[in-house]
Design an enzyme around this catalytic site. Sequence first.
Site, PDB file in Angstrom:
ATOM      1  N   ASP A 118      32.161  29.387 -42.120  1.00  0.00           N
ATOM      2  CA  ASP A 118      31.365  28.175 -42.263  1.00  0.00           C
ATOM      3  C   ASP A 118      31.964  27.350 -43.398  1.00  0.00           C
ATOM      4  O   ASP A 118      32.210  27.880 -44.481  1.00  0.00           O
ATOM      5  CB  ASP A 118      29.917  28.563 -42.606  1.00  0.00           C
ATOM      6  CG  ASP A 118      28.897  27.687 -41.912  1.00  0.00           C
ATOM      7  OD1 ASP A 118      29.014  26.450 -42.038  1.00  0.00           O
ATOM      8  OD2 ASP A 118      27.988  28.230 -41.260  1.00  0.00           O
ATOM      9  N   ASP A 155      29.766  22.407 -41.463  1.00  0.00           N
ATOM     10  CA  ASP A 155      28.370  22.045 -41.698  1.00  0.00           C
ATOM     11  C   ASP A 155      28.203  20.531 -41.847  1.00  0.00           C
ATOM     12  O   ASP A 155      28.943  19.895 -42.606  1.00  0.00           O
ATOM     13  CB  ASP A 155      27.928  22.743 -42.998  1.00  0.00           C
ATOM     14  CG  ASP A 155      26.422  22.755 -43.172  1.00  0.00           C
ATOM     15  OD1 ASP A 155      25.742  23.370 -42.344  1.00  0.00           O
ATOM     16  OD2 ASP A 155      25.928  22.159 -44.156  1.00  0.00           O
ATOM     17  N   GLU A 167      29.395  20.825 -36.747  1.00  0.00           N
ATOM     18  CA  GLU A 167      27.956  20.711 -36.519  1.00  0.00           C
ATOM     19  C   GLU A 167      27.648  19.224 -36.546  1.00  0.00           C
ATOM     20  O   GLU A 167      27.956  18.556 -37.529  1.00  0.00           O
ATOM     21  CB  GLU A 167      27.187  21.449 -37.621  1.00  0.00           C
ATOM     22  CG  GLU A 167      25.712  21.545 -37.298  1.00  0.00           C
ATOM     23  CD  GLU A 167      24.812  21.629 -38.521  1.00  0.00           C
ATOM     24  OE1 GLU A 167      23.668  22.062 -38.376  1.00  0.00           O
ATOM     25  OE2 GLU A 167      25.241  21.231 -39.620  1.00  0.00           O
ATOM     26  N   HIS A 175      20.547  29.665 -36.500  1.00  0.00           N
ATOM     27  CA  HIS A 175      19.727  30.042 -37.658  1.00  0.00           C
ATOM     28  C   HIS A 175      18.778  28.945 -38.124  1.00  0.00           C
ATOM     29  O   HIS A 175      18.007  29.174 -39.052  1.00  0.00           O
ATOM     30  CB  HIS A 175      20.657  30.446 -38.807  1.00  0.00           C
ATOM     31  CG  HIS A 175      21.484  29.278 -39.286  1.00  0.00           C
ATOM     32  ND1 HIS A 175      22.439  28.671 -38.502  1.00  0.00           N
ATOM     33  CD2 HIS A 175      21.466  28.582 -40.440  1.00  0.00           C
ATOM     34  CE1 HIS A 175      22.966  27.652 -39.165  1.00  0.00           C
ATOM     35  NE2 HIS A 175      22.402  27.578 -40.342  1.00  0.00           N
ATOM     36  N   ASP A 176      18.853  27.758 -37.548  1.00  0.00           N
ATOM     37  CA  ASP A 176      17.985  26.643 -37.965  1.00  0.00           C
ATOM     38  C   ASP A 176      16.852  26.363 -36.985  1.00  0.00           C
ATOM     39  O   ASP A 176      16.073  25.434 -37.205  1.00  0.00           O
ATOM     40  CB  ASP A 176      18.803  25.348 -38.073  1.00  0.00           C
ATOM     41  CG  ASP A 176      19.808  25.375 -39.209  1.00  0.00           C
ATOM     42  OD1 ASP A 176      19.572  26.078 -40.204  1.00  0.00           O
ATOM     43  OD2 ASP A 176      20.836  24.668 -39.093  1.00  0.00           O
TER      44      ASP A 176
HETATM   45  O1  TEU Z   1      22.050  22.105 -40.924  1.00  0.00           O
HETATM   46  C1  TEU Z   1      22.072  20.703 -40.832  1.00  0.00           C
HETATM   47  C2  TEU Z   1      20.980  20.143 -40.080  1.00  0.00           C
HETATM   48  O2  TEU Z   1      20.996  19.061 -39.550  1.00  0.00           O
HETATM   49  C3  TEU Z   1      19.813  20.971 -40.274  1.00  0.00           C
HETATM   50  O3  TEU Z   1      19.326  20.465 -41.472  1.00  0.00           O
HETATM   51  C4  TEU Z   1      18.773  20.912 -39.357  1.00  0.00           C
HETATM   52  O4  TEU Z   1      18.448  19.604 -39.055  1.00  0.00           O
HETATM   53  C5  TEU Z   1      17.675  21.548 -40.106  1.00  0.00           C
HETATM   54  O5  TEU Z   1      17.988  22.886 -40.348  1.00  0.00           O
HETATM   55  C6  TEU Z   1      16.490  21.338 -39.368  1.00  0.00           C
HETATM   56  O6  TEU Z   1      15.504  22.112 -39.771  1.00  0.00           O
HETATM   57  C7  TEU Z   1      23.038  22.707 -41.688  1.00  0.00           C
HETATM   58  C8  TEU Z   1      22.825  24.206 -41.737  1.00  0.00           C
HETATM   59  O7  TEU Z   1      22.951  24.719 -40.436  1.00  0.00           O
HETATM   60  C9  TEU Z   1      21.506  24.489 -42.361  1.00  0.00           C
HETATM   61  O8  TEU Z   1      21.203  25.857 -42.363  1.00  0.00           O
HETATM   62  C10 TEU Z   1      21.556  23.967 -43.776  1.00  0.00           C
HETATM   63  O9  TEU Z   1      20.304  24.114 -44.386  1.00  0.00           O
HETATM   64  C11 TEU Z   1      21.966  22.509 -43.835  1.00  0.00           C
HETATM   65  O10 TEU Z   1      23.072  22.207 -43.006  1.00  0.00           O
HETATM   66  C12 TEU Z   1      22.398  22.157 -45.229  1.00  0.00           C
HETATM   67  O11 TEU Z   1      23.616  22.779 -45.530  1.00  0.00           O
END
Ligand code: TEU
Length: 550
Positions: free
Chosen positions: A98, A195, A250, A323-324
């Site tokens: 990542d 990211d 992403e 994971h989000d």
């Molecule tokens: O996620 C980016 C993103 O757009 C997320 O914020 C998503 O919208 C959010 O998790 C919604 O709840 C990335 C990573 O995947 C995430 O885990 C991180 O928290 C974020 O970037 C900041 O680095």
Amino acid sequence: MARTWWKEAVIYQIYPRSFKDSNGDGIGDLRGIIEKLNYLKNLGVDVLWLSPIYRSPNDDNGYDISDYRAIMEEFGTLSDFDELLAGIHARGMKLVMDLVVNHSSDEHPWFQESRSSKDNPYRDYYFWRPEPPNNWISFFGGSAWQHDEQSGEYYLHLFSRKQPDLNWENQKVREEVYSLMRFWLDKGIDGFRMDVIPFISKRLDWPDMDPDDFSSAIEQIYANGPRLHEYLQEMNRKVLSQYDVMTVGEAPGVPPRLANLYVGEDREELNMIFHFGHMMLDWGPGGKFDPKDWSFNEFKEVFNTWHKAVGQKGWISIFLDNHDFPRLVSRWGNAGEYRQESAKLLATLLLTMRGTPSIYQGTEIGMTNVAFEHIEDYRDLETLNEYREAKERGDDLDALLKTIHQVGRDNARTPIQWDDSSNAGFTTASEPWIRVNPNYREINVKSALADPNSVFYYYRHLLRLRKENPALVYGDYECIDEGSDWLFAYHRWNKDGEFYIYLNFSSKEQNGLPLPTGIRIRLFVSNYHQDASFKDTLRPWEARVYQVVR
Ligand code: TEU
Ligand code: CA
């Protein structure tokens, strides 16, 4: 289209904190991953993407990095990393790291220097302003501008205030990023998941956002900034083009019409992106905690639109959870009576759609959402911040807890359920960093491996079929269900083969399957035992793939 290994590969995402704890401190770690490499090889995935393993104070579980060249203490050491990488390569798999460079941790030495005074040489590594120049809201709540006592100015953070945004306008920042990328690439890793990469170029006229429409601001204000493609091309020229590696960006806030600016083969930027079309379909103007209604046809339309948008020129990665987001079976399937059937149906979608599939850990055994009764059991800062703000506003907290059960990120972050022993075999500690899902006695890897009809073996079977049939990778795609409100049906074909895929997204038996006529088809794979009497009927959550006999 040119054949490449990363189009044919299947990605498996590991969230190391929740994968496997090897030393009994309740936190997953690198040696835990090493223990499970044979399991992953047996599943049949090709690329392991690790969520961040760098040194971090863990405000956002590693998405806040304080040293890009060191391993997080809880996860292990650089020598554990070397052993992990060698173990992955020895099994013919690849490792993707990542890359989190839209922001660093506020505990990174760059930021420590930067905040120390207005004339520090690192000042310009971040965005400092005497007053907030606009009304931007951060993803994790509150203003995106944080006042800093030390130098009396405000700095920008699109995520938490412990995640200050790096200033990519500064050539030195870009060179630092390229240098840390080379550090890992020279160790032999096979690529990066990047990211929030569409956010790295800021709109320096600092336009205000509509404070009541956070969701629109993602595309219009935060993503796709003026110098973005210049930066990505520079990164490609200076770093990526020197290695045989894959990249997947992403891409929240990237609409279909801009897709090929990122992934068009002639652009020399990224290989693929993860788009959020289906993932944010249920976000109202206020974002994820403000859910809105959506229809099944809108869901299908996302896949159709993205297919048309990239066409034969670009490539995307397909994912249905990570994971989000909530667990896919709880979100789009039926996590109760038809858990196994719907998990297999979603596997069919994931692995027969056009694009490089990405499987999130635990999805291969049909893990589900969790519903903790007490906010104290939650760990995710996004969830906890929302709860705190709602409390301050005097909102209905019971209603919010229900929403958290539906959409919260911790749904996907409970430990992997390895067996039916205490704490699901994830850790020998009495308390893991986050509680295990209480359904681990029924849903776990051990029982999946013992059951030839499990979700696990369905994934393994489909992963093999995908490898043997390039038409499932490169073949064209066309949706053929004509707006049905229960059926998702599509056609995949090229000179190597031809398939028809039928997915019953409902808990009812449904008649009137539009099978092709005038050609010979044979059943290729299905998530139910076949019985001729069901020919043009699909049982609840039944998935069927037919191959055209040529
Ligand atoms: O996620 C980016 C993103 O757009 C997320 O914020 C998503 O919208 C959010 O998790 C919604 O709840 C990335 C990573 O995947 C995430 O885990 C991180 O928290 C974020 O970037 C900041 O680095
Ligand atoms: Ca551990």
